[in-house]
Design a protein around this motif. Structure first.
Motif, PDB file in Angstrom:
ATOM      1  N   ALA A   2       0.835  -1.200   0.000  1.00 19.04           N
ATOM      2  CA  ALA A   2       0.000   0.000   0.000  1.00 19.04           C
ATOM      3  C   ALA A   2       0.873   1.254   0.000  1.00 19.04           C
ATOM      4  O   ALA A   2       1.962   1.269   0.578  1.00 19.04           O
ATOM      5  CB  ALA A   2      -0.901   0.004   1.230  1.00 19.04           C
ATOM      6  N   ILE A   3       0.383   2.277  -0.651  1.00 17.22           N
ATOM      7  CA  ILE A   3       1.087   3.556  -0.673  1.00 17.22           C
ATOM      8  C   ILE A   3       0.986   4.187   0.709  1.00 17.22           C
ATOM      9  O   ILE A   3      -0.105   4.289   1.280  1.00 17.22           O
ATOM     10  CB  ILE A   3       0.483   4.506  -1.729  1.00 17.22           C
ATOM     11  CG1 ILE A   3       0.572   3.888  -3.132  1.00 17.22           C
ATOM     12  CG2 ILE A   3       1.134   5.873  -1.685  1.00 17.22           C
ATOM     13  CD1 ILE A   3       1.969   3.706  -3.641  1.00 17.22           C
ATOM     14  N   ARG A   4       2.119   4.601   1.218  1.00 15.37           N
ATOM     15  CA  ARG A   4       2.173   5.252   2.534  1.00 15.37           C
ATOM     16  C   ARG A   4       1.574   6.654   2.413  1.00 15.37           C
ATOM     17  O   ARG A   4       1.870   7.387   1.465  1.00 15.37           O
ATOM     18  CB  ARG A   4       3.636   5.326   2.960  1.00 15.37           C
ATOM     19  CG  ARG A   4       3.900   6.145   4.186  1.00 15.37           C
ATOM     20  CD  ARG A   4       5.370   6.212   4.515  1.00 15.37           C
ATOM     21  NE  ARG A   4       6.104   6.697   3.343  1.00 15.37           N
ATOM     22  CZ  ARG A   4       7.400   6.518   3.151  1.00 15.37           C
ATOM     23  NH1 ARG A   4       8.103   5.851   4.030  1.00 15.37           N
ATOM     24  NH2 ARG A   4       7.999   6.991   2.086  1.00 15.37           N
ATOM     25  N   GLY A   5       0.754   7.040   3.352  1.00 13.25           N
ATOM     26  CA  GLY A   5       0.186   8.381   3.370  1.00 13.25           C
ATOM     27  C   GLY A   5       1.264   9.415   3.646  1.00 13.25           C
ATOM     28  O   GLY A   5       2.064   9.262   4.578  1.00 13.25           O
ATOM     29  N   ALA A   8       1.182  11.150   7.196  1.00 13.10           N
ATOM     30  CA  ALA A   8       1.581  10.222   8.256  1.00 13.10           C
ATOM     31  C   ALA A   8       3.097  10.046   8.248  1.00 13.10           C
ATOM     32  O   ALA A   8       3.738   9.999   9.304  1.00 13.10           O
ATOM     33  CB  ALA A   8       0.882   8.873   8.075  1.00 13.10           C
ATOM     34  N   TRP A   9       3.663   9.967   7.060  1.00 10.86           N
ATOM     35  CA  TRP A   9       5.119   9.852   6.920  1.00 10.86           C
ATOM     36  C   TRP A   9       5.808  11.112   7.456  1.00 10.86           C
ATOM     37  O   TRP A   9       6.747  11.032   8.256  1.00 10.86           O
ATOM     38  CB  TRP A   9       5.465   9.614   5.454  1.00 10.86           C
ATOM     39  CG  TRP A   9       6.917   9.615   5.132  1.00 10.86           C
ATOM     40  CD1 TRP A   9       7.905   8.880   5.730  1.00 10.86           C
ATOM     41  CD2 TRP A   9       7.560  10.377   4.117  1.00 10.86           C
ATOM     42  NE1 TRP A   9       9.123   9.132   5.144  1.00 10.86           N
ATOM     43  CE2 TRP A   9       8.929  10.057   4.146  1.00 10.86           C
ATOM     44  CE3 TRP A   9       7.101  11.296   3.178  1.00 10.86           C
ATOM     45  CZ2 TRP A   9       9.853  10.629   3.275  1.00 10.86           C
ATOM     46  CZ3 TRP A   9       8.020  11.859   2.302  1.00 10.86           C
ATOM     47  CH2 TRP A   9       9.377  11.526   2.358  1.00 10.86           C
ATOM     48  N   VAL A  10       5.318  12.280   7.031  1.00 10.82           N
ATOM     49  CA  VAL A  10       5.898  13.542   7.501  1.00 10.82           C
ATOM     50  C   VAL A  10       5.777  13.627   9.019  1.00 10.82           C
ATOM     51  O   VAL A  10       6.739  13.993   9.706  1.00 10.82           O
ATOM     52  CB  VAL A  10       5.234  14.750   6.808  1.00 10.82           C
ATOM     53  CG1 VAL A  10       5.616  16.056   7.488  1.00 10.82           C
ATOM     54  CG2 VAL A  10       5.615  14.792   5.329  1.00 10.82           C
ATOM     55  N   ASP A  11       4.630  13.278   9.555  1.00 12.42           N
ATOM     56  CA  ASP A  11       4.439  13.328  11.007  1.00 12.42           C
ATOM     57  C   ASP A  11       5.418  12.406  11.731  1.00 12.42           C
ATOM     58  O   ASP A  11       5.890  12.731  12.819  1.00 12.42           O
ATOM     59  CB  ASP A  11       3.004  12.975  11.381  1.00 12.42           C
ATOM     60  CG  ASP A  11       2.015  14.085  11.033  1.00 12.42           C
ATOM     61  OD1 ASP A  11       2.457  15.236  10.802  1.00 12.42           O
ATOM     62  OD2 ASP A  11       0.803  13.788  10.979  1.00 12.42           O
ATOM     63  N   SER A  12       5.747  11.267  11.119  1.00 12.20           N
ATOM     64  CA  SER A  12       6.713  10.351  11.751  1.00 12.20           C
ATOM     65  C   SER A  12       8.121  10.934  11.741  1.00 12.20           C
ATOM     66  O   SER A  12       8.960  10.541  12.557  1.00 12.20           O
ATOM     67  CB  SER A  12       6.693   8.988  11.050  1.00 12.20           C
ATOM     68  OG  SER A  12       7.380   9.039   9.799  1.00 12.20           O
TER      69      SER A  12
END
Length: 139
Positions: A2-5, A8-12
């Motif tokens: 699945a494509i990572r949002g 959500a990635w930036v927040d991590s």
């Protein structure tokens, strides 16, 4: 897979990047702190919305090229000992940009929490970038 949002990635990634609020940045600039403020938004965003006064426009796609002293594209306001605050519209792209500068070896980099939107909402001064640009606002 699945494509990572993206957000959500930036927040991590946010915990890896030093952050300044609009009030903290304004206070530092007012006190004369030698910060170079980098606007990584698209040119049209800067023309349409304005900019943090005295910020340098560095399109996100050119950041690493302009920040690299070995590149013909290098801009002289990128120096190894510099202190940089990167901002975008809402504080997402600036996380990625700050990380890129840090990965390149720049040691004093922050991103503006909430981006230009937070700066505006806090009632901080806005420079009319269109007034000094050769580019025009589109109706």
């Amino acid at each position: 897979m699945a494509i990572r949002g993206t957000m959500a990635w930036v927040d991590s990634l946010r915990p890896q990047v030093p952050t300044l609020s609009a009030a903290e940045l304004a206070g530092r600039l007012k006190s004369g702190d030698a910060l170079t403020v980098i606007d990584i938004r698209e040119l049209q965003e800067r023309i349409d919305k304005g900019a943090i006064p005295n910020s340098h426009h560095v399109p996100r796609g050119m950041l690493e090229f302009w920040a690299d002293p070995q590149m013909n594209y290098h801009r002289d306001y990128f120096v190894e000992s510099g202190r940089y605050v990167v901002y975008c519209a809402g504080g997402g792209r600036s996380v990625l940009a700050a990380l890129a500068l840090m990965d390149m070896g720049y040691e004093n980099v922050w991103h503006l929490d909430g981006g230009f939107g937070a700066w505006e909402k806090a009632g901080q001064p806005v420079e009319d970038a269109a007034a000094t640009s050769r580019w025009q606002r589109k109706p």
